[in-house]
Design a protein around this motif. Structure first.
Motif, short mmCIF file in Angstrom:
data_model
loop_
_atom_site.label_atom_id
_atom_site.label_comp_id
_atom_site.label_asym_id
_atom_site.label_seq_id
_atom_site.Cartn_x
_atom_site.Cartn_y
_atom_site.Cartn_z
N GLN A 125 32.40 40.15 44.69
CA GLN A 125 31.91 39.02 45.47
C GLN A 125 32.97 38.60 46.49
O GLN A 125 34.12 39.06 46.45
N HIS A 126 32.58 37.70 47.39
CA HIS A 126 33.54 37.17 48.36
C HIS A 126 34.68 36.47 47.59
O HIS A 126 34.42 35.73 46.63
N GLU A 169 34.20 32.71 46.83
CA GLU A 169 33.17 32.39 45.86
C GLU A 169 33.63 32.74 44.45
O GLU A 169 33.39 32.00 43.49
N VAL A 229 32.92 40.60 37.69
CA VAL A 229 32.74 40.44 39.15
C VAL A 229 34.06 40.46 39.89
O VAL A 229 34.08 40.50 41.13
#
Length: 603
Positions: A329-330, A333, A422
């Motif tokens: 993910q970014h 975030e 993640v």
């Protein structure tokens, strides 16, 4: 009253003896010789009596009285009827003690500043009532009001929204520091702003300032090995004096030459120079936020030529910071999810994640159903998503395999959301900005070898060691391993161990000099080490070494020059070219020069 008299006795003695001599000289000029001699004899007997008492006291303590030559000179003056010469010697000796008294007062001013700030009472808050109580009555949990200008009496936490305190007496930092609600405030700091409430975390006797004061008192009372060198030189000088006096009498047949030699042989340079220079060095170090536990430690510090450094909290800031955020993910975030979950954790890595998220201006969400396994990880619902943050074992126990290759980083903390990995957060302990300057400064001062002894992984320790150009790097060490390294390095020279004063305590104790960078636990550091840096700045390591070497150099220089000049004067007096009165005046000039030179250690 008795304490006042003992403290200021050198001043009283010089004033009384000098006044007696002045009156005696004036009466002699008026032709009233018998009364003039009475005043001169009184000055001589007064100082000689004090001197004999001091010599006997030192001998009872097993110390050789270097003042014996001065006592012989005064006694010889009375024997030969040279009352004026004897009186001048008495004033010279009393003046030497006064010079020592003045020099010590000036040299100790850096430590006296600490002692003079000791608070005697505090304003305790009980419900709606305020009561002034002795600091000895304060216990942990007491709520106190610290008024503007008050010295904080005990360690504790600020209860008000903010506090502005002056910590210069503790750390040498000249600017006031703002402390927020819930943060720690150390005893000995002074309130430089509006009144604030605080809650005591311990009794006054266990607080930071109490430890510092005990250290200061110990430093003031200590003696260094160089004192014993001065004692041995004093014995040698006494023998030389007696030989010169005997030769002078044998060659001239004039027994009065004994007095001329004794008058200029008073070893005040040995009596005054060493203690004044070393106390001046300790005081100067204290003003720089470096507390040295006595003259013996200062001398040992001056000999250091090998330095062993701990890494965490010593060369590094001792607090983890987020170095990199990687994942699917970014980064922002991913960091927001991790930071929101870590709001429920008190772990240092969790706080580092929260701090980095806040620094980036990310809006953190309140975690729900948060649960933490201390030291392993935390899980919580964040915006309806189940988030896990922790080490490999923690996320694996929750059914997620921490695949290092998926994130491309050897992570300190993995981040999982809704049952899958993640990303990961890598941490680093940032190198202190003054670390490189400190190591360079030690080399410039003649330190032959620097060693990094770290409990961290080899690759981390080696990266720092290579950057700072250490001569050796040791990693993956336990406290016992560090002790072994210090002992091994002791075969190469005089070793100083530099650590944080807590987990490095065994190594600090076994080294020739243990130096602690205080960081947050000043009381523990003061107990563990010989030298304590009150300011959280490792640059004080090189500064302390420089001060110690200069103070010792000045002490030896003062002794050498003073004894050299006295020896020359003895020979001249023995040859009959220096009468007792003139010799006494010359010796007084030598004493003044020696003390002034020793005080250079303050500058």
């Amino acid at each position: 009253m008795m304490d006042f008299a003992r403290r200021y006795w050198p001043l009283v003695l010089i004033l009384v003896s000098a006044a007696s001599v002045l009156v005696g000289v004036a009466l002699e000029l008026l032709g009233v010789t018998p009364i003039a001699n009475a005043f001169l004899v009184f000055s001589n007997i007064l100082v000689l009596s004090c001197l004999v008492i001091e010599i006997v006291g030192k001998l009872r303590q097993g110390e050789f009285g270097l003042d014996l030559i001065a006592a012989l000179a005064m006694a010889a003056a009375l024997w030969f009827g040279q009352y004026l010469a004897g009186a001048i010697v008495s004033v010279m000796y009393a003046g030497g003690h006064f010079l020592e008294f003045y020099a010590h007062r000036r040299a100790e001013s850096g430590m006296t500043d600490l002692l003079s700030r000791v608070p005697r009472s505090a304003l305790r808050i009980t419900g709606e009532e305020f009561a002034e109580v002795p600091i000895g009555a304060i216990v942990s949990g007491d709520r106190l009001l610290i008024r503007r200008g008050d010295v904080v009496p005990v360690d504790g936490q600020v209860e008000s929204a903010t506090a502005l305190v002056d910590q210069s007496a503790l750390t040498g930092e000249p600017l006031p520091v703002r402390i927020m609600q819930g943060e720690a405030v150390a005893s000995g700091a002074m309130n430089a702003g509006e009144a604030f409430d605080m809650v005591a975390s311990m009794a006054a006797k266990d607080s930071t300032y109490a430890h510092i004061l005990r250290l200061v008192e110990k430093a003031k009372a200590s003696k260094a090995p160089i004192y014993r060198v001065a004692d041995r030189m004093g014995l040698w000088f006494l023998g030389l004096t007696l030989v010169v006096a005997a030769v002078a009498v044998a060659a001239s047949g004039d027994s009065a030459r004994v007095l001329a030699v004794l008058v200029v042989a008073t070893p005040c340079p040995l009596i005054l120079a060493v203690p004044v220079a070393l106390v001046a060095g300790i005081s100067k170090a204290a003003r720089r936020g470096i507390l040295v536990k006595g003259a013996g430690v200062l001398e040992a510090l001056s000999k250091v030529d090998v330095v062993v450094f701990d890494k965490t909290g010593t060369l590094t800031v001792g607090a983890p910071e987020v170095a990199e955020v990687l994942g699917t993910q970014h980064p922002d975030e991913l960091l927001r999810l991790a930071g929101s979950a870590e709001l429920a954790s008190a772990h240092s890595l969790g706080r580092a994640i929260v701090s980095e998220a806040q620094r980036r201006g990310l809006a953190l969400s309140k975690p729900d159903q948060a649960a933490e396994v201390p030291g392993e990880g935390v899980e919580a619902l964040v915006d309806g998503r189940k988030v896990l943050v922790g080490g490999p074992a923690f996320v694996r126990s929750r059914g997620v395999e921490p695949d290092l290759s998926a994130t491309g980083v050897s992570a300190s903390a993995f981040v999982c959301a809704d049952g899958r990995l993640v990303g990961a957060v890598r941490f680093e302990d940032r190198l202190r900005p003054e670390a490189a300057r400190t190591v360079e400064g030690l080399r410039a001062l003649g330190v032959r070898r620097t060693v990094l002894a770290s409990g961290d992984r080899l690759e981390v320790a080696k990266a720092i060691g290579d950057y700072l150009q250490f001569d050796a790097v040791e990693a993956d060490l336990s406290a016992a391993d560090k002790v072994d390294i210090v002992r091994r390095e002791s075969e190469r020279g005089h070793v100083m161990m530099v650590g944080d004063g807590v987990n490095d305590a065994p190594a600090l104790a076994v080294a020739s000099v243990g130096l602690a960078v205080a960081r947050g636990n000043l009381a523990a550091a003061a107990e563990a080490a010989d030298v304590v840096l009150l300011q959280n700045d490792v640059g004080g390591v090189a500064e302390g070494l420089r001060i110690a070497r200069r103070a010792k150099s000045i002490a030896l220089q003062s002794v050498g020059v003073g004894i050299g000049l006295s020896s020359i004067a003895m020979i001249v007096a023995g040859a009959g070219f220096l009468p007792p009165v003139q010799g006494a005046l010359i010796q007084e000039a030598i004493d003044v020069a020696v003390v002034l030179n020793a005080l250079r250690a303050l500058s």
